[in-house]
Design an enzyme around this catalytic site. Structure first.
Site, PDB file in Angstrom:
ATOM      1  N   THR A  62       0.848  -1.197   0.000  1.00  0.00           N
ATOM      2  CA  THR A  62       0.000   0.000   0.000  1.00  0.00           C
ATOM      3  C   THR A  62       0.880   1.243   0.000  1.00  0.00           C
ATOM      4  O   THR A  62       0.702   2.150  -0.826  1.00  0.00           O
ATOM      5  CB  THR A  62      -0.873   0.000   1.271  1.00  0.00           C
ATOM      6  OG1 THR A  62      -1.560  -1.239   1.349  1.00  0.00           O
ATOM      7  CG2 THR A  62      -1.856   1.146   1.272  1.00  0.00           C
ATOM      8  N   TYR A  95      -2.338 -10.830   2.695  1.00  0.00           N
ATOM      9  CA  TYR A  95      -2.276  -9.442   3.152  1.00  0.00           C
ATOM     10  C   TYR A  95      -3.713  -8.945   3.327  1.00  0.00           C
ATOM     11  O   TYR A  95      -4.421  -8.689   2.359  1.00  0.00           O
ATOM     12  CB  TYR A  95      -1.507  -8.629   2.110  1.00  0.00           C
ATOM     13  CG  TYR A  95      -1.362  -7.135   2.355  1.00  0.00           C
ATOM     14  CD1 TYR A  95      -1.828  -6.522   3.515  1.00  0.00           C
ATOM     15  CD2 TYR A  95      -0.732  -6.336   1.417  1.00  0.00           C
ATOM     16  CE1 TYR A  95      -1.683  -5.166   3.722  1.00  0.00           C
ATOM     17  CE2 TYR A  95      -0.578  -4.959   1.616  1.00  0.00           C
ATOM     18  CZ  TYR A  95      -1.062  -4.388   2.765  1.00  0.00           C
ATOM     19  OH  TYR A  95      -0.926  -3.029   2.959  1.00  0.00           O
ATOM     20  N   LYS A 101      -0.342 -10.861   6.963  1.00  0.00           N
ATOM     21  CA  LYS A 101      -0.038  -9.468   7.297  1.00  0.00           C
ATOM     22  C   LYS A 101      -1.405  -8.859   7.537  1.00  0.00           C
ATOM     23  O   LYS A 101      -2.211  -8.746   6.614  1.00  0.00           O
ATOM     24  CB  LYS A 101       0.674  -8.817   6.128  1.00  0.00           C
ATOM     25  CG  LYS A 101       0.736  -7.324   6.186  1.00  0.00           C
ATOM     26  CD  LYS A 101       1.668  -6.835   5.115  1.00  0.00           C
ATOM     27  CE  LYS A 101       1.415  -5.423   4.669  1.00  0.00           C
ATOM     28  NZ  LYS A 101       0.896  -4.490   5.645  1.00  0.00           N
ATOM     29  N   SER A 110      -3.531  -5.861   8.434  1.00  0.00           N
ATOM     30  CA  SER A 110      -3.624  -4.401   8.564  1.00  0.00           C
ATOM     31  C   SER A 110      -5.071  -4.001   8.824  1.00  0.00           C
ATOM     32  O   SER A 110      -5.692  -3.300   8.022  1.00  0.00           O
ATOM     33  CB  SER A 110      -3.111  -3.718   7.292  1.00  0.00           C
ATOM     34  OG  SER A 110      -1.719  -3.772   7.217  1.00  0.00           O
ATOM     35  N   GLU A 129       0.033   2.344  15.025  1.00  0.00           N
ATOM     36  CA  GLU A 129      -0.382   3.079  16.218  1.00  0.00           C
ATOM     37  C   GLU A 129      -0.879   2.172  17.338  1.00  0.00           C
ATOM     38  O   GLU A 129      -1.049   2.617  18.471  1.00  0.00           O
ATOM     39  CB  GLU A 129      -1.440   4.144  15.879  1.00  0.00           C
ATOM     40  CG  GLU A 129      -2.632   3.686  15.039  1.00  0.00           C
ATOM     41  CD  GLU A 129      -2.336   3.644  13.543  1.00  0.00           C
ATOM     42  OE1 GLU A 129      -1.414   2.913  13.139  1.00  0.00           O
ATOM     43  OE2 GLU A 129      -3.060   4.310  12.786  1.00  0.00           O
ATOM     44  N   VAL A 136       4.405  -5.023  10.050  1.00  0.00           N
ATOM     45  CA  VAL A 136       4.762  -4.380   8.780  1.00  0.00           C
ATOM     46  C   VAL A 136       4.086  -3.020   8.802  1.00  0.00           C
ATOM     47  O   VAL A 136       2.879  -2.943   9.049  1.00  0.00           O
ATOM     48  CB  VAL A 136       4.198  -5.162   7.565  1.00  0.00           C
ATOM     49  CG1 VAL A 136       4.646  -4.501   6.253  1.00  0.00           C
ATOM     50  CG2 VAL A 136       4.618  -6.613   7.596  1.00  0.00           C
ATOM     51  N   SER A 164       4.255   1.502   7.602  1.00  0.00           N
ATOM     52  CA  SER A 164       4.861   2.618   6.874  1.00  0.00           C
ATOM     53  C   SER A 164       5.743   3.477   7.781  1.00  0.00           C
ATOM     54  O   SER A 164       6.780   3.969   7.360  1.00  0.00           O
ATOM     55  CB  SER A 164       3.749   3.482   6.284  1.00  0.00           C
ATOM     56  OG  SER A 164       3.004   4.093   7.330  1.00  0.00           O
TER      57      SER A 164
HETATM   58  C1  LIG Z   1      -3.609   1.874   5.476  1.00  0.00           C
HETATM   59  C2  LIG Z   1      -2.118   1.886   5.598  1.00  0.00           C
HETATM   60  O1  LIG Z   1      -1.455   2.509   4.792  1.00  0.00           O
HETATM   61  N1  LIG Z   1      -1.601   1.209   6.600  1.00  0.00           N
HETATM   62  C3  LIG Z   1      -0.159   1.134   6.831  1.00  0.00           C
HETATM   63  C4  LIG Z   1       0.174   1.519   8.249  1.00  0.00           C
HETATM   64  O2  LIG Z   1       1.550   1.435   8.431  1.00  0.00           O
HETATM   65  C5  LIG Z   1      -0.289   2.952   8.532  1.00  0.00           C
HETATM   66  O3  LIG Z   1       0.304   3.840   7.614  1.00  0.00           O
HETATM   67  C6  LIG Z   1       0.089   3.347   9.948  1.00  0.00           C
HETATM   68  O4  LIG Z   1      -0.459   2.440  10.860  1.00  0.00           O
HETATM   69  C7  LIG Z   1      -0.379   4.771  10.267  1.00  0.00           C
HETATM   70  O5  LIG Z   1      -1.770   4.832  10.336  1.00  0.00           O
HETATM   71  C8  LIG Z   1       0.343  -0.275   6.555  1.00  0.00           C
HETATM   72  O6  LIG Z   1      -0.496  -1.223   7.148  1.00  0.00           O
HETATM   73  C9  LIG Z   1       0.419  -0.494   5.065  1.00  0.00           C
HETATM   74  C10 LIG Z   1       1.412  -1.485   4.698  1.00  0.00           C
HETATM   75  O7  LIG Z   1       1.925  -2.200   5.488  1.00  0.00           O
HETATM   76  C11 LIG Z   1       1.803  -1.543   3.290  1.00  0.00           C
HETATM   77  O8  LIG Z   1       2.239  -0.545   2.766  1.00  0.00           O
HETATM   78  O9  LIG Z   1       1.690  -2.575   2.677  1.00  0.00           O
END
Ligand SMILES: CC(=O)N[C@@H]([C@@H](O)[C@H](O)[C@H](O)CO)[C@@H](O)CC(=O)C(=O)O
Length: 307
Positions: free
Chosen positions: A51, A143, A173, A175, A201, A215, A217
């Site tokens: 993502t 995922y 994974k 999310s 978070e 995993v 960002s």
């Molecule tokens: C919806 C989204 O982008 N979620 C992020 C989170 O890391 C997110 O940015 C973070 O929890 C802040 O809200 C990840 O789950 C995405 C992720 O791992 C990916 O890029 O594949």
């Protein structure tokens, strides 16, 4: 499990896709990006073309170039490179899965198709099975990201009996915010599957529920803090783990109030790393740099110079 047979655990950064100011894929900064993750964040595992990597806005050819570049430049520096190969087209996903093998990936992951959505868990499992069969020797991860795919099936239903049809299946994974679903996935899984949580978070809550790692960002630029959360949790120091998780929450909540999205997130990484990652791809529009800088200031004020 990764390609070398070890279970995939710990912190995995979901990488941003570097673009030139004109919006073309910019492979030239990937070496520098990897050095930043390893040397400044202590992060040696990455999740490419997910993502955060804007995969669904990239062409199949661009995704191949990126997978190759991350794998090549990561050799000897990264422990694991997981390549996301999910697409709306089964054929494209299979092509990317086969390509991931040639590129030297340590595993592949797949989201649900998002336009024509699977009507039930069994049909999604069939789709995953067909993709996994194109790269049967690579560890395969489902995922689960309902907020983006719009596919609100329980992950528990998707993974039920999955190893019988995907022998290379090695975990999820996850999310999503549904810790009931997540907990039941952990509770009903064999020990060799991994459960990687994807909402940065609230990782601490998922660790309590049995997550093997994460995993995300924000581990691109707050990985060193989250590594400390993992370390404190492993030592049983919940007070310290909570303190650090709360600090990350404060920053993410502040960013949300400033309009946090992929464009801002990418700009935050550019600011924090000093590597120009360029704009996001249309239909996303670039973030106002001054807004990102306000969030960077907040990060420094909460975490000090530890980033
Ligand atoms: C919806 C989204 O982008 N979620 C992020 C989170 O890391 C997110 O940015 C973070 O929890 C802040 O809200 C990840 O789950 C995405 C992720 O791992 C990916 O890029 O594949």
């Amino acid at each position: 499990m990764t390609h070398d047979g070890k279970k995939l655990t710990g912190l995995v950064a979901a990488t941003f896709t570097p673009l030139t100011p004109k919006g073309e894929v910019n492979l030239s900064v990937i070496g520098q990006y990897i050095d930043f993750l390893v040397e400044k964040q202590g992060v040696r595992k990455i999740f490419v073309n997910g993502t955060t990597g804007e995969s669904l806005s990239l062409s199949v050819d661009e995704r191949k170039q990126l997978a190759e570049a991350w794998c090549q430049k990561g050799k000897g520096k990264l422990e694991d490179v997981i390549v996301h190969v999910g697409c709306s087209s089964l054929k494209d996903s299979q092509e990317l899965a086969r390509h991931a093998v040639e590129a030297g990936a340590d595993g592949i992951a797949v989201i649900s198709p998002t336009f024509f959505k699977p009507p039930n868990a069994a049909s999604l499992r069939l789709f995953l099975q067909e993709v996994a069969a194109a790269a049967p020797a690579l560890p395969f991860y489902y995922y689960h990201i309902p907020s983006m795919t719009g596919v609100h099936l329980l992950a528990l239903d998707v993974v039920e009996g999955i190893e019988k049809v995907i022998p290379s299946f090695r975990g999820l994974k996850f999310s999503g915010s549904d810790l009931l679903d997540f907990g039941q996935c952990v509770s009903c899984s064999p020990g060799h599957w991994t459960h990687l949580y994807g909402m940065d978070e609230q990782l601490l809550a998922a660790l309590a529920m049995g997550a093997d790692g994460a995993v995300g960002s924000t581990y691109n630029y707050m990985g060193s803090t989250m590594n400390k959360v993992l370390c404190a949790f492993d030592k049983g120091d919940l007070e310290q783990a909570r303190k650090l998780q709360f600090q990350m929450q404060e920053i993410i909540l502040f960013a949300i109030k400033q309009g946090f999205n992929l464009a801002m997130n990418k700009q935050l990484m550019s600011e924090m790393s000093g590597i120009s990652l360029g704009p996001p791809r249309l239909p996303l529009i670039p973030c106002d740099v001054t807004k990102a800088q306000v969030v960077v200031q907040k990060m420094y004020s909460v975490l000090g110079e530890q980033q």
